[in-house]
Design an enzyme around this catalytic site. Structure first.
Site, PDB file in Angstrom:
ATOM      1  N   ASP A   1      10.429   3.264   6.341  1.00 23.41           N
ATOM      2  CA  ASP A   1      10.024   1.915   6.734  1.00 23.41           C
ATOM      3  C   ASP A   1      10.992   1.436   7.796  1.00 23.41           C
ATOM      4  OD1 ASP A   1       8.132  -0.415   5.137  1.00 23.41           O
ATOM      5  OD2 ASP A   1       9.581  -1.104   6.634  1.00 23.41           O
TER       6      ASP A   1
ATOM      7  N   VAL B   1       0.823  -1.207   0.000  1.00 23.45           N
ATOM      8  CA  VAL B   1       0.000   0.000   0.000  1.00 23.45           C
ATOM      9  C   VAL B   1       0.859   1.261   0.000  1.00 23.45           C
ATOM     10  CG1 VAL B   1      -1.585   1.349   1.455  1.00 23.45           C
ATOM     11  CG2 VAL B   1      -2.025  -1.070   1.035  1.00 23.45           C
TER      12      VAL B   1
ATOM     13  N   THR C   1      -6.112  -0.736   7.533  1.00 27.80           N
ATOM     14  CA  THR C   1      -7.482  -1.179   7.766  1.00 27.80           C
ATOM     15  C   THR C   1      -7.655  -1.536   9.239  1.00 27.80           C
ATOM     16  OG1 THR C   1      -7.466  -2.106   5.561  1.00 27.80           O
ATOM     17  CG2 THR C   1      -9.254  -2.817   7.023  1.00 27.80           C
TER      18      THR C   1
ATOM     19  N   CYS D   1      -6.343  -9.134   3.716  1.00 28.38           N
ATOM     20  CA  CYS D   1      -7.471  -8.194   3.708  1.00 28.38           C
ATOM     21  C   CYS D   1      -8.774  -8.944   3.957  1.00 28.38           C
ATOM     22  CB  CYS D   1      -7.528  -7.438   2.392  1.00 28.38           C
ATOM     23  SG  CYS D   1      -6.157  -6.285   2.219  1.00 28.38           S
TER      24      CYS D   1
ATOM     25  N   ARG E   1       1.823 -14.424   2.027  1.00 22.03           N
ATOM     26  CA  ARG E   1       1.359 -14.328   3.420  1.00 22.03           C
ATOM     27  C   ARG E   1      -0.126 -14.656   3.494  1.00 22.03           C
ATOM     28  NH1 ARG E   1       3.043  -8.375   4.626  1.00 22.03           N
ATOM     29  NH2 ARG E   1       2.087  -8.229   2.586  1.00 22.03           N
TER      30      ARG E   1
ATOM     31  N   THR F   1      -1.969  -4.560   9.446  1.00 16.02           N
ATOM     32  CA  THR F   1      -2.921  -4.793  10.542  1.00 16.02           C
ATOM     33  C   THR F   1      -3.348  -6.265  10.485  1.00 16.02           C
ATOM     34  OG1 THR F   1      -4.557  -3.785   9.061  1.00 16.02           O
ATOM     35  CG2 THR F   1      -3.863  -2.477  10.932  1.00 16.02           C
TER      36      THR F   1
END
Ligand SMILES: NC(=O)c1ccc[n+]([C@@H]2O[C@H](COP(=O)([O-])OP(=O)(O)OC[C@H]3O[C@@H](n4cnc5c(N)ncnc54)[C@H](O)[C@@H]3O)[C@@H](O)[C@H]2O)c1
Length: 437
Positions: free
Chosen positions: A40, A22, A125, A265, A336, A90
């Site tokens: 990062d 993202v 998110t 997601c 992942r 997240t």
């Protein structure tokens, strides 16, 4: 002069905290318009970016080599920026509760480097309330500044779809929100610099947080319904894809398909919502049912494969099985939260050690996370069963001859598991036991 104008005329900088799937496309897009610091925590990742390598394939090495983003793993450089965008992961813990440690960690680092007059926008998110109830207190504590007085906050959920070159940051309407009208206005104008499709001003931060988490919950529930139908229709000996094609001729029939729901997601975000609901005393009925069905599909595919081996008189233990595709979605290197690992592990319970082929996947990541080594597709010979698990374009190009060449020629009937129904079923007649969800 307000912050928006200062950003545009180069007096102030924008920062990206978290440069993954993202964060990187956002950083690159903004760097065409304003000065950008790309931070990062992962120094190795920053070194790769500095060397012009894009491990996610989202923007590509050439774009990274040519971008003006100032890449850094030094958090103190965040002091140079006044508009911050946070795009850290997240995930959920093993018990499916939200793991907010990256968001909290990013808030701490940002707080330690926050200056007066800044705006912080979260993109990760989350469930409604995380930005205001969890991140703001950390930002205040670490910075010694007061939210609403010394700095402002906003939330703008990300809707990009990895591997999708059509639905991109620039072409997807972006929801924006802010703690007050002035902040909302600045956040909206800043994003309008890069989002050609325009922005949607949500009425509050919590509304924007909720909107994102339900978008993915809705997809999860609809796919779960399709998966349940697939299980039912298999029992009835009916082809689900054929049923969906027939039903899809009605104007308001929703076009969803059965499949494995992995990634970070769709398979994760619903748990954020149900966690918060649970905290408030409501136990989710629909959302968690959907999750249970989708989480179980890898096992279902593996069991179906074993039954098909038995039907074709192939000894199960030690059967030679190839799995084509390991990532959580097509044409994307990300492994992942892939659900293909569930098939792999479940087959292991039956004494089968499948060999896995995935030309698109991040092989180092797969080795690190799952201990899996990929094989070359040329090694797929003499198989007892083949599973096509992911719709990578390389697999879409396989001919009937290529597929037939994967199998041990002694088999009169070949077990072909085309999970997503990529192949034309009619091409795989009597000498196949063709199976799809
Ligand atoms: N990937 C997607 O398709 C997608 C789509 C929409 C929304 N989202 C959401 O966006 C967020 C980010 O997802 P992603 O896929 O880009 O994750 P990612 O894992 O690809 O990237 C996140 C980056 O943040 C870095 N990071 C972690 N903690 C940090 C910290 N404290 N400070 C600075 N950097 C830190 C990591 O090193 C990593 O490079 C998540 O909330 C995700 O749910 C993802």
């Amino acid at each position: 002069m307000n912050l928006y104008e200062k950003l545009v005329n180069g007096e102030e900088k924008l920062s990206l905290v978290g440069l993954g799937y993202v964060g990187m496309p956002i950083a690159v897009a903004f760097a065409k318009k304003v000065k950008v610091i790309g931070f990062d925590l992962n120094k190795q990742k920053i070194d790769l970016y500095k060397a012009g390598v894009d491990p996610t394939n989202e923007v590509g090495g050439e774009v990274i080599r040519n971008t003006k983003v100032e890449f850094t793993a030094d958090a103190s450089r965040l002091k140079e920026a006044k508009f911050h965008i946070v795009a850290v992961p997240t995930p959920v813990n093993d018990d499916h509760t939200p793991d907010l440690s990256p968001v909290e960690g990013a808030s701490r680092l940002l707080g330690q480097n926050l200056t007066k007059g800044s705006i912080v926008v979260f993109e990760s998110t989350v469930y409604p309330g995380v930005t205001e109830d969890i991140c703001v207190p950390i930002l205040e504590k670490e910075s010694g500044l007061k939210c609403g007085v010394d700095f402002k906050i906003g939330y703008s959920p990300e809707r990009i779809n990895p591997g999708d070159k059509v639905h991109r940051l620039e072409t997807i309407t972006k929801i924006v929100s802010g703690m007050d009208e002035e902040t909302l206005d600045t956040v909206a104008k800043v994003y309008e610099l890069v989002v050609e499709a325009g922005v949607y001003r949500a009425e509050s931060i919590k509304v924007a947080e909720a909107a994102k988490v339900i978008e993915n919950s809705q997809r999860d529930i609809n796919i779960a319904f399709m998966n349940e139908l697939s299980i039912i229709f298999h029992k009835m000996g009916i082809d689900t894809k054929a049923v969906l094609e027939a039903a899809g001729t009605k104007w308001n029939f929703l076009k969803f398909f059965p499949g494995l729901v992995g990634g970070h997601c769709i398979g994760v975000d619903p748990y954020y919502l149900t966690y918060k609901a649970e905290e408030l005393g409501y136990h989710s009925q629909i959302i968690l049912s959907g999750r249970r069905i989708n989480d179980d599909m890898g096992r279902y595919v593996a069991e179906s494969l074993v039954k098909n081996l038995i039907k074709t008189d192939v000894p199960v233990k030690g059967a030679k099985v190839a799995i084509l595709g390991f990532t959580f979605k097509e044409n994307c290197p990300d492994t992942r939260n892939t659900k293909v690992i569930d098939i792999y592990k479940e087959l292991g319970e039956y004494g089968i050690r499948p060999i896995v082929v995935d030309p698109a996947a991040d092989a180092d990541e797969a080795k690190r996370l799952y201990g899996i080594d990929f094989h070359d597709i040329k090694e797929i010979r003499d198989m007892d069963a083949v599973v096509i698990a992911v719709a990578h374009s390389e697999f879409m190009e396989l001919s009937t001859k290529d597929i037939s060449g994967f199998f041990n020629p002694v088999h009169e009937v070949k077990v072909l598991m085309d999970i997503k129904g990529l192949l034309n079923k009619k091409d795989y007649g009597e000498d196949y036991l063709y199976w799809r969800l």
